[in-house]
Design an enzyme around this catalytic site. Structure first.
Site, mmCIF file in Angstrom:
data_model
loop_
_atom_site.group_PDB
_atom_site.id
_atom_site.type_symbol
_atom_site.label_atom_id
_atom_site.label_comp_id
_atom_site.label_asym_id
_atom_site.label_seq_id
_atom_site.Cartn_x
_atom_site.Cartn_y
_atom_site.Cartn_z
ATOM 1 N N GLU A 115 -0.145 18.955 7.858
ATOM 2 C CA GLU A 115 -1.508 18.528 7.526
ATOM 3 C C GLU A 115 -1.927 17.261 8.249
ATOM 4 O O GLU A 115 -3.109 17.025 8.456
ATOM 5 C CB GLU A 115 -1.628 18.338 6.005
ATOM 6 C CG GLU A 115 -1.184 16.963 5.459
ATOM 7 C CD GLU A 115 0.295 16.652 5.673
ATOM 8 O OE1 GLU A 115 1.074 17.596 5.917
ATOM 9 O OE2 GLU A 115 0.665 15.462 5.611
ATOM 10 N N LYS A 150 6.743 21.715 -0.218
ATOM 11 C CA LYS A 150 8.019 21.123 0.173
ATOM 12 C C LYS A 150 9.069 21.331 -0.908
ATOM 13 O O LYS A 150 8.714 21.477 -2.086
ATOM 14 C CB LYS A 150 7.846 19.598 0.341
ATOM 15 C CG LYS A 150 7.050 19.165 1.544
ATOM 16 C CD LYS A 150 6.942 17.643 1.587
ATOM 17 C CE LYS A 150 6.138 17.177 2.779
ATOM 18 N NZ LYS A 150 6.760 17.474 4.078
ATOM 19 N N LEU A 173 0.839 -1.205 0.000
ATOM 20 C CA LEU A 173 0.000 0.000 0.000
ATOM 21 C C LEU A 173 0.871 1.251 0.000
ATOM 22 O O LEU A 173 0.602 2.221 -0.697
ATOM 23 C CB LEU A 173 -0.904 0.006 1.241
ATOM 24 C CG LEU A 173 -2.088 -0.953 1.275
ATOM 25 C CD1 LEU A 173 -2.644 -1.057 2.693
ATOM 26 C CD2 LEU A 173 -3.181 -0.521 0.303
ATOM 27 N N ARG A 206 -1.645 16.312 11.374
ATOM 28 C CA ARG A 206 -2.358 16.558 12.631
ATOM 29 C C ARG A 206 -3.758 17.096 12.375
ATOM 30 O O ARG A 206 -4.649 16.915 13.193
ATOM 31 C CB ARG A 206 -1.525 17.491 13.516
ATOM 32 C CG ARG A 206 -1.313 18.867 12.958
ATOM 33 C CD ARG A 206 -0.132 19.591 13.596
ATOM 34 N NE ARG A 206 1.155 19.074 13.145
ATOM 35 C CZ ARG A 206 2.328 19.550 13.558
ATOM 36 N NH1 ARG A 206 2.370 20.542 14.429
ATOM 37 N NH2 ARG A 206 3.438 19.027 13.096
HETATM 38 N N1 BES Z 1 4.556 13.971 6.118
HETATM 39 C C1 BES Z 1 5.341 14.966 6.740
HETATM 40 C C2 BES Z 1 6.347 14.393 7.752
HETATM 41 C C3 BES Z 1 7.439 13.515 7.195
HETATM 42 C C4 BES Z 1 8.658 14.050 6.836
HETATM 43 C C5 BES Z 1 7.245 12.145 7.098
HETATM 44 C C6 BES Z 1 9.664 13.217 6.364
HETATM 45 C C7 BES Z 1 8.251 11.325 6.636
HETATM 46 C C8 BES Z 1 9.459 11.845 6.275
HETATM 47 C C9 BES Z 1 4.436 15.955 7.484
HETATM 48 O O1 BES Z 1 3.204 16.169 6.907
HETATM 49 C C10 BES Z 1 5.138 17.258 7.483
HETATM 50 O O2 BES Z 1 5.318 17.793 6.428
HETATM 51 N N2 BES Z 1 5.515 17.742 8.661
HETATM 52 C C11 BES Z 1 6.205 18.974 8.796
HETATM 53 C C12 BES Z 1 5.593 19.721 9.957
HETATM 54 C C13 BES Z 1 6.147 21.103 10.138
HETATM 55 C C14 BES Z 1 5.631 21.991 9.038
HETATM 56 C C15 BES Z 1 5.699 21.622 11.495
HETATM 57 C C16 BES Z 1 7.684 18.684 9.068
HETATM 58 O O3 BES Z 1 7.971 17.811 9.865
HETATM 59 O O4 BES Z 1 8.504 19.324 8.442
HETATM 60 ZN ZN ZN Z 2 2.426 14.620 5.826
HETATM 61 MG MG MG Z 3 3.195 17.715 5.477
#
Ligand code: BES
Ligand code: ZN
Ligand code: MG
Length: 529
Positions: free
Chosen positions: A346, A274, A184, A348
């Site tokens: 997103e 990102k 998945l 959370r």
């Molecule tokens: N999906 C990401 C977290 C992630 C990063 C998972 C690398 C696996 C590998 C999550 O949605 C995210 O982008 N989190 C941000 C939060 C921040 C903006 C407070 C992060 O960790 O940079």
């Molecule tokens: Zn994410």
């Molecule tokens: Mg994210």
């Protein structure tokens, strides 16, 4: 003895284990004719075997023209002496998993059809090692880089038990479940949309009894006032889904165990986009959803006598003219308003509504969410441990034990109201979705999620009421009306760059086996909850 030899004739290959000194395991010794055993052990000594775990030697045509002796035999060193105490279960399991996986992977390249697997120190581990080690994701390759996987059967297996103990069959189920999760998560986001995710899970659950699957849509989410979840999906052209699965293995009315999984099928970051490096890995941002959906598959297949519910909010996080903008305020199902300062936080937001929905509707005794939530978790723990945030010591200890048995381990992180400070400072809303200082990102995310668990405490403002120092994270929320809550951040453990034994490079499908093992421990010891 003659019966056992007859059964060996079904196989064209064997995986056997050997001790440090080059003698075969007891299970192999009982199954292999003495003459063959003697020549294997003799040759092993000449082969310069050091006796390290995973060292392998191949033998061909040892039985000459005897049809009862498989033509290909892989012998894998277990790296330990004969006096190893097999009652040390986590070690016995792990040594067996590794050795079997090494053997079966080598045999596969020789185009074998049916492998007899020495169960070595633990048949559950042997079945896991073989099934996990044989997993490959090549459905999208026109030229397959690996031979078709062989059929596997145990040799030296003694038990066929169904009493909740681990055996060959349970090993197959745990590993199959993890392979579902791997697949998945590995499947690219253009295939693995929210719709396809829900349908795929529904179809692998189809033949299992006592399982109900509901695939809810945007209308349903709107009716339930899931404004936080809805806000994440808005930028995407793919319709959101909310997958709800109930396994009714326990008595009617018995409080369930609940799992919630983050199901972002692609996380571009949204308007807070990102950088492109590694963005492709964000096809795996539904790894939590994959693990919980696969865990309930394993639990139902094991027919554990407990009730379990799984909730999975599924959507893409994309930038577009419809997307949520930084600074927008959304309203979650529990009525709390959230300022979306960063659209890349997103996970959370979708979990907020899923946690509130699940805790208020199903009133579980334990609620565990699994999510690829924060990059900070990758920095903190890398790919070895998944981070567990919980205020229940008992729940923590049970997860710790499950993780050890599965060798899919957990590390405890703080779920502490002190991290609340900077998510409660918005001028315009109750909460803001990112910490304003940018420190302790994983802990801030965890405490944000806790705001949406209904029934964890008496629902009034926790940080106000419980400032006294004994109300920190050594307090159990274990009495009968309350929900034990744990958040598991798998951002680091969702993916592996290692490729040996039963570790296959790519999306790991973790912590599927640990979750099933946790459920099994609960089913076996009802006073765990
Ligand atoms: N999906 C990401 C977290 C992630 C990063 C998972 C690398 C696996 C590998 C999550 O949605 C995210 O982008 N989190 C941000 C939060 C921040 C903006 C407070 C992060 O960790 O940079
Ligand atoms: Zn994410
Ligand atoms: Mg994210």
């Amino acid at each position: 003895m003659s019966d056992q030899r007859k059964s060996l004739s079904e196989f064209d290959a064997l995986v056997l284990g050997s001790y440090k000194d080059g003698t075969l395991t007891d299970t192999a010794t009982n199954e292999i004719p003495e003459s063959i055993r003697t020549s294997i052990q003799e040759q092993l000594r000449f082969s310069g075997l050091k006796g390290k775990l995973g060292e392998i030697r191949m033998f061909y045509g040892l039985g000459g023209n005897d049809e009862n002796i498989p033509k290909k035999i892989a012998v894998v060193s277990l790296g330990i002496n004969k006096d190893f105490e097999q009652s040390r279960v986590p070690e016995a399991l792990e040594i067996t998993r590794k050795a079997v996986a090494v053997g079966i992977r080598s045999l596969r390249e020789l185009d074998v059809k049916h492998v007899g697997v020495d169960v070595m120190f633990h048949e559950h581990g042997a079945a896991e090692g073989a099934t996990l080690g044989l997993y490959r994701f090549d459905s999208l390759k026109s030229i397959k880089s690996h031979k078709a996987p062989p059929k596997i059967s145990p040799i030296g297996s003694t038990s066929t038990n169904t009493d909740g103990n681990l055996c060959w069959n349970t090993g197959l189920i745990y590993a199959e479940a993890q392979n579902h999760a791997r697949k998945l998560a590995e499947t690219p986001a253009n295939y693995m949309t929210p719709t396809n995710f829900a349908n795929t899970v529904k179809s692998f659950l189809e033949d299992l009894s006592k399982v109900e699957v509901f695939i809810h849509d945007k209308e349903w989410a709107t009716k339930h006032n899931m404004g936080s979840f809805l806000s994440v999906s808005r930028g995407s052209d793919e319709p959101l889904k909310f997958l709800e699965i109930c396994y009714n293995g326990g008595e009617k009315g018995q409080r369930p165990l609940a799992f919630v999984g983050k199901g972002v099928t692609f996380d571009s970051g949204g308007i807070s986009i990102k950088p492109s490096a590694k963005m492709a890995e964000m096809k795996g941002d539904m790894g939590g959803a994959a693990a919980v959906a696969s865990a309930i598959y394993g639990i139902a297949k094991l027919r554990l006598p407990i009730n379990v519910v799984v909730s999975v909010p599924l959507c893409e996080n994309m930038p577009s003219g419809h997307a949520t903008k930084p600074g927008d305020v959304v309203k979650a199902m529990n009525g709390k308003s959230i300022e979306v300062d960063n659209t890349d936080a997103e996970g959370r937001l979708i979990l907020a509504d899923a946690l509130y929905y699940t805790s208020s509707t199903h009133k579980p005794h334990s609620l565990i969410d699994v999510a690829t939530l924060t990059g900070a978790m990758v920095v903190a723990l890398g790919e070895i441990y998944s981070g567990v945030f919980t205020n229940s010591n008992k729940l923590w200890e049970q997860l710790l034990e499950a993780g050890k048995n599965a060798n899919d381990p957990f590390w405890r992180m703080p779920l502490d109201d002190k991290y609340n400070e900077d998510i409660k400072k918005s001028i315009v809303a109750d909460l803001v979705n990112v910490g304003q200082k940018g420190l302790g990102g994983s802990c801030v995310a965890a405490i944000f999620l806790k705001e949406f668990v209904c029934g964890l405490t008496d629902d009034s403002d926790v940080s106000e009421k419980e400032n006294s120092s004994e109300r920190l994270f050594d307090v159990d929320a274990d009495d009968d009306k309350k929900i034990r809550y744990a958040h598991i951040d798998i951002a680091g453990s969702m993916i592996t760059y290692r490729d040996s034994g039963y570790n296959v490079k790519g999306m790991t499908g973790r912590p599927t086996r640990s979750l099933i093992e946790f459920a099994r421990l609960i089913a076996k010891n009802p006073d765990f909850v």
